[in-house]
Design a protein around this motif. Structure first.
Motif, PDB file in Angstrom:
ATOM      1  N   PRO A 156       0.608  -0.759  -0.215  1.00  0.00           N
ATOM      2  CA  PRO A 156      -0.108   0.418   0.073  1.00  0.00           C
ATOM      3  C   PRO A 156       0.788   1.559   0.084  1.00  0.00           C
ATOM      4  O   PRO A 156       0.658   2.228  -0.545  1.00  0.00           O
ATOM      5  CB  PRO A 156      -0.956  -0.338   0.926  1.00  0.00           C
ATOM      6  CG  PRO A 156      -1.230  -1.822   1.171  1.00  0.00           C
ATOM      7  CD  PRO A 156       0.673  -2.635   0.647  1.00  0.00           C
ATOM      8  N   GLU A 157       2.240   1.404   0.708  1.00  0.00           N
ATOM      9  CA  GLU A 157       3.260   2.053   0.869  1.00  0.00           C
ATOM     10  C   GLU A 157       3.606   3.206  -0.373  1.00  0.00           C
ATOM     11  O   GLU A 157       3.381   3.873  -0.826  1.00  0.00           O
ATOM     12  CB  GLU A 157       4.051   2.468   2.295  1.00  0.00           C
ATOM     13  CG  GLU A 157       4.468   3.950   1.788  1.00  0.00           C
ATOM     14  CD  GLU A 157       3.863   5.065   2.756  1.00  0.00           C
ATOM     15  OE1 GLU A 157       4.136   6.037   2.807  1.00  0.00           O
ATOM     16  OE2 GLU A 157       2.770   4.980   3.429  1.00  0.00           O
ATOM     17  N   ARG A 158       3.764   2.130  -1.054  1.00  0.00           N
ATOM     18  CA  ARG A 158       4.433   1.790  -2.312  1.00  0.00           C
ATOM     19  C   ARG A 158       3.803   1.949  -3.824  1.00  0.00           C
ATOM     20  O   ARG A 158       4.238   2.971  -4.621  1.00  0.00           O
ATOM     21  CB  ARG A 158       5.563   0.433  -2.953  1.00  0.00           C
ATOM     22  CG  ARG A 158       5.483   1.105  -4.389  1.00  0.00           C
ATOM     23  CD  ARG A 158       6.739   1.921  -4.184  1.00  0.00           C
ATOM     24  NE  ARG A 158       7.875   1.685  -5.987  1.00  0.00           N
ATOM     25  CZ  ARG A 158       8.161   2.029  -6.730  1.00  0.00           C
ATOM     26  NH1 ARG A 158       7.935   3.380  -5.423  1.00  0.00           N
ATOM     27  NH2 ARG A 158       8.293   2.207  -7.473  1.00  0.00           N
ATOM     28  N   ALA A 159       2.224   1.925  -3.573  1.00  0.00           N
ATOM     29  CA  ALA A 159       1.406   2.328  -4.267  1.00  0.00           C
ATOM     30  C   ALA A 159       1.274   3.652  -3.804  1.00  0.00           C
ATOM     31  O   ALA A 159       0.164   3.721  -5.469  1.00  0.00           O
ATOM     32  CB  ALA A 159       0.173   1.033  -4.243  1.00  0.00           C
ATOM     33  N   ARG A 160       0.868   3.749  -3.323  1.00  0.00           N
ATOM     34  CA  ARG A 160       0.531   5.435  -3.006  1.00  0.00           C
ATOM     35  C   ARG A 160       1.392   6.345  -3.047  1.00  0.00           C
ATOM     36  O   ARG A 160       0.955   7.628  -3.994  1.00  0.00           O
ATOM     37  CB  ARG A 160      -0.262   5.351  -0.859  1.00  0.00           C
ATOM     38  CG  ARG A 160      -1.515   4.755  -0.689  1.00  0.00           C
ATOM     39  CD  ARG A 160      -2.108   5.777   0.448  1.00  0.00           C
ATOM     40  NE  ARG A 160      -1.001   5.403   1.756  1.00  0.00           N
ATOM     41  CZ  ARG A 160      -0.628   3.876   2.163  1.00  0.00           C
ATOM     42  NH1 ARG A 160      -1.806   3.310   2.048  1.00  0.00           N
ATOM     43  NH2 ARG A 160       0.324   3.909   3.510  1.00  0.00           N
ATOM     44  N   HIS A 161       2.779   6.288  -3.142  1.00  0.00           N
ATOM     45  CA  HIS A 161       3.556   7.343  -3.426  1.00  0.00           C
ATOM     46  C   HIS A 161       4.019   6.216  -4.933  1.00  0.00           C
ATOM     47  O   HIS A 161       3.962   8.053  -5.723  1.00  0.00           O
ATOM     48  CB  HIS A 161       5.496   6.161  -2.736  1.00  0.00           C
ATOM     49  CG  HIS A 161       6.634   7.071  -3.881  1.00  0.00           C
ATOM     50  ND1 HIS A 161       6.675   8.578  -2.899  1.00  0.00           N
ATOM     51  CD2 HIS A 161       7.364   6.757  -4.344  1.00  0.00           C
ATOM     52  CE1 HIS A 161       7.577   8.762  -3.946  1.00  0.00           C
ATOM     53  NE2 HIS A 161       7.815   7.158  -4.637  1.00  0.00           N
TER      54      HIS A 161
END
Length: 246
Positions: free
Chosen positions: A71-76
């Motif tokens: 999720p964090e990588r996807a948001r970034h």
């Protein structure tokens, strides 16, 4: 320059009085080159009194999560690509003399502060939860996109589809009433492909359909050059996965 096709006869009837156009620009889609965005903006500003570009920027993270990004990588990644697309649109608008181009770009943060958008988004989610036919149509709209990104011989799981459909539901308010969201009607949403779900949606074949003053135009660049030109219908409207970072 462009081939212009109303999605339905009802959409065709709105053309003489349309006051607004909202052009969907998908993150991670090579179709939307700088020169093509410039041509689209020039055509739209000349033809319609009110113009917006819609960039489902942060919503693209839902598709990335469905494809396995944390999720964090996807948001970034989604935020980074969203800024890149936003800047390309603003560059085109500035070249055409638009003084405040940011005002003409609808990103997710701005839309989430717009009550009519949030009301329609709530309605889309309610329909998805309660209406089996509507839910199946939405999931089917996402299935093809994920199919193209899965290893050969495999397909998306139910969990992956549930992740990806959040992107599609985030777009639906613009299909349903972009004019009401922007404050100008009659209105057209514009994309360069026909999409089976939208043919049913605008054809009033589902239990929910667009506002009376909302239409859909398929607007194709006759040159059809660029990385996204030959993608089959529906690829980017439902959150196509990236080919690389920008």
């Amino acid at each position: 320059m462009f081939e212009i096709e109303p999605l339905t006869e009802r959409c065709r009837g709105l053309m003489p009085t349309a006051a607004h156009i909202c052009i969907g620009v998908s993150p991670f889609n090579g179709y939307f080159t700088g020169p093509r965005l410039l041509r689209l903006a020039e055509w739209a500003l000349r033809r319609f009194p009110h113009v917006h570009f819609f960039v489902p920027d942060t919503a693209a993270a839902y598709t990335l999560e469905a494809l396995g990004y944390p999720p964090e990588r996807a948001r970034h990644k989604a935020q980074r690509q969203g800024r890149y697309v936003h800047n390309k649109i603003c560059t085109a608008l500035r070249e055409l003399g638009v003084r405040d181009p940011d005002d003409l770009v609808l990103g997710m943060e701005r839309l989430q502060r717009t009550p009519h958008y949030t009301n329609l988004l709530g309605e889309a989610h309610r329909r998805f939860r309660r209406d089996d036919g509507f839910r199946a149509a939405c999931l089917d709209a996402c299935h093809w996109v994920l199919d193209q990104r899965m290893p050969p011989g495999t397909g998306p799981t139910e969990e992956q589809l549930r992740h990806a459909v959040r992107y599609f539901l985030a777009e639906l308010p613009l299909f349903a009433d972009a004019g009401g969201i922007a404050g100008h009607s009659p209105s057209f949403f514009v994309y360069h492909h026909r999409v089976a779900f939208l043919e049913r949606f605008f054809g009033r074949e589902l239990e929910w359909w667009p506002a009376d003053g909302q239409g859909f135009l398929v607007v194709r660049d006759r040159t059809m050059d660029g990385a996204g030109a030959r993608r089959p219908a529906g690829a980017a409207v439902t959150g196509e996965a990236p080919g690389g970072d920008h």
